[in-house]
Write a protein that holds these residues in place. Structure first.
Motif, mmCIF file in Angstrom:
data_model
loop_
_atom_site.group_PDB
_atom_site.id
_atom_site.type_symbol
_atom_site.label_atom_id
_atom_site.label_comp_id
_atom_site.label_asym_id
_atom_site.label_seq_id
_atom_site.Cartn_x
_atom_site.Cartn_y
_atom_site.Cartn_z
ATOM 1 N N GLY A 1 0.792 -1.228 0.000
ATOM 2 C CA GLY A 1 0.000 0.000 0.000
ATOM 3 C C GLY A 1 0.817 1.267 0.000
ATOM 4 N N ARG A 2 2.092 1.176 -0.399
ATOM 5 C CA ARG A 2 2.948 2.368 -0.412
ATOM 6 C C ARG A 2 3.842 2.371 -1.643
ATOM 7 N N ILE A 3 4.187 3.595 -2.086
ATOM 8 C CA ILE A 3 5.203 3.777 -3.112
ATOM 9 C C ILE A 3 6.199 4.806 -2.588
ATOM 10 N N HIS A 4 7.367 4.829 -3.170
ATOM 11 C CA HIS A 4 8.386 5.813 -2.815
ATOM 12 C C HIS A 4 8.597 6.729 -4.010
ATOM 13 N N PHE A 5 8.576 8.030 -3.752
ATOM 14 C CA PHE A 5 8.763 9.015 -4.817
ATOM 15 C C PHE A 5 9.291 10.300 -4.207
ATOM 16 N N ASN A 6 10.341 10.829 -4.803
ATOM 17 C CA ASN A 6 10.902 12.117 -4.392
ATOM 18 C C ASN A 6 11.235 12.125 -2.901
ATOM 19 N N ALA A 7 11.885 11.050 -2.438
ATOM 20 C CA ALA A 7 12.305 10.886 -1.039
ATOM 21 C C ALA A 7 11.113 10.904 -0.070
ATOM 22 N N ARG A 8 9.958 10.502 -0.540
ATOM 23 C CA ARG A 8 8.757 10.422 0.301
ATOM 24 C C ARG A 8 8.128 9.043 0.169
ATOM 25 N N GLN A 9 7.434 8.662 1.207
ATOM 26 C CA GLN A 9 6.654 7.427 1.181
ATOM 27 C C GLN A 9 5.185 7.840 1.041
ATOM 28 N N ILE A 10 4.541 7.372 -0.019
ATOM 29 C CA ILE A 10 3.185 7.796 -0.334
ATOM 30 C C ILE A 10 2.249 6.602 -0.222
ATOM 31 N N ARG A 11 1.141 6.788 0.497
ATOM 32 C CA ARG A 11 0.162 5.710 0.670
ATOM 33 C C ARG A 11 -0.784 5.680 -0.522
ATOM 34 N N VAL A 12 -1.032 4.479 -1.013
ATOM 35 C CA VAL A 12 -2.028 4.240 -2.056
ATOM 36 C C VAL A 12 -2.873 3.059 -1.588
ATOM 37 N N PRO A 13 -4.044 2.839 -2.175
ATOM 38 C CA PRO A 13 -4.871 1.718 -1.716
ATOM 39 C C PRO A 13 -4.138 0.379 -1.785
ATOM 40 N N LYS A 14 -4.312 -0.435 -0.751
ATOM 41 C CA LYS A 14 -3.648 -1.746 -0.695
ATOM 42 C C LYS A 14 -4.096 -2.671 -1.810
ATOM 43 N N LYS B 1 1.183 -4.357 -7.828
ATOM 44 C CA LYS B 1 0.937 -3.822 -9.173
ATOM 45 C C LYS B 1 1.860 -2.637 -9.437
ATOM 46 N N THR B 2 2.025 -2.304 -10.697
ATOM 47 C CA THR B 2 2.790 -1.124 -11.077
ATOM 48 C C THR B 2 1.820 -0.009 -11.414
ATOM 49 N N ILE B 3 2.022 1.136 -10.776
ATOM 50 C CA ILE B 3 1.238 2.329 -11.080
ATOM 51 C C ILE B 3 2.210 3.371 -11.625
ATOM 52 N N ALA B 4 1.693 4.503 -12.063
ATOM 53 C CA ALA B 4 2.559 5.546 -12.612
ATOM 54 C C ALA B 4 2.142 6.897 -12.077
ATOM 55 N N LEU B 5 3.123 7.774 -11.958
ATOM 56 C CA LEU B 5 2.862 9.165 -11.617
ATOM 57 C C LEU B 5 3.004 9.971 -12.900
ATOM 58 N N ARG B 6 2.023 10.829 -13.150
ATOM 59 C CA ARG B 6 2.001 11.622 -14.382
ATOM 60 C C ARG B 6 1.932 13.098 -14.020
ATOM 61 N N HIS B 7 2.812 13.890 -14.623
ATOM 62 C CA HIS B 7 2.825 15.336 -14.390
ATOM 63 C C HIS B 7 1.487 15.951 -14.790
ATOM 64 N N THR B 8 1.053 16.948 -14.031
ATOM 65 C CA THR B 8 -0.128 17.729 -14.392
ATOM 66 C C THR B 8 0.345 19.112 -14.823
ATOM 67 N N HIS C 1 0.114 21.726 -13.089
ATOM 68 C CA HIS C 1 0.521 22.455 -11.895
ATOM 69 C C HIS C 1 1.855 21.921 -11.402
ATOM 70 N N ASP C 2 2.745 22.814 -11.042
ATOM 71 C CA ASP C 2 4.073 22.424 -10.574
ATOM 72 C C ASP C 2 3.973 21.644 -9.258
ATOM 73 N N GLY C 3 4.578 20.466 -9.200
ATOM 74 C CA GLY C 3 4.580 19.653 -7.990
ATOM 75 C C GLY C 3 3.335 18.824 -7.773
ATOM 76 N N VAL C 4 2.438 18.795 -8.752
ATOM 77 C CA VAL C 4 1.200 18.015 -8.636
ATOM 78 C C VAL C 4 1.231 16.900 -9.691
ATOM 79 N N TYR C 5 0.961 15.680 -9.239
ATOM 80 C CA TYR C 5 0.990 14.508 -10.110
ATOM 81 C C TYR C 5 -0.325 13.747 -9.989
ATOM 82 N N LEU D 1 -1.468 13.548 -6.312
ATOM 83 C CA LEU D 1 -0.413 13.775 -5.332
ATOM 84 C C LEU D 1 0.072 15.206 -5.468
ATOM 85 N N ASP D 2 0.002 15.962 -4.372
ATOM 86 C CA ASP D 2 0.488 17.335 -4.349
ATOM 87 C C ASP D 2 1.710 17.404 -3.464
#
Length: 85
Positions: free
Chosen positions: A36-49, A54-61, A63-67, A79-80
């Motif tokens: 239920g977690r991913i690591h991105f930009n030196a942070r641990q981010i919770r996602v549904p278990k 599975k592999t998910i992806a972060l996509r730029h929006t 807005h700066d710093g928002v995915y 993710l902000d």
């Protein structure tokens, strides 16, 4: 009384082929969900278990710093990185 081998009959339903792996776009940032977690930009981010393993992806929006967090072609969260919480 019939034994199990005498009672056996093959299933009439057909076996579904496994789902083919999904490839994200070149600008997407793929991450594997672990417990239920991913690591991105030196942070641990919770996602549904439900996405564990599975592999998910972060996509730029726009807005700066928002995915957007994407599973295959669906947005499952946003993710902000500007939000300190």
């Amino acid at each position: 009384m019939a034994t199990p081998v005498e009672r056996y009959a093959p299933s009439p339903r057909t076996y579904r082929e496994p789902i083919a792996p999904f490839e994200y776009g070149p600008d997407d940032i793929p991450r594997k969900v672990q417990d239920g977690r991913i690591h991105f930009n030196a942070r641990q981010i919770r996602v549904p278990k439900a996405f564990s393993g599975k592999t998910i992806a972060l996509r730029h929006t726009h807005h700066d710093g928002v995915y957007d967090i994407i599973f295959r072609s669906k947005t499952i969260a946003t993710l902000d990185l500007n939000d300190p919480t």
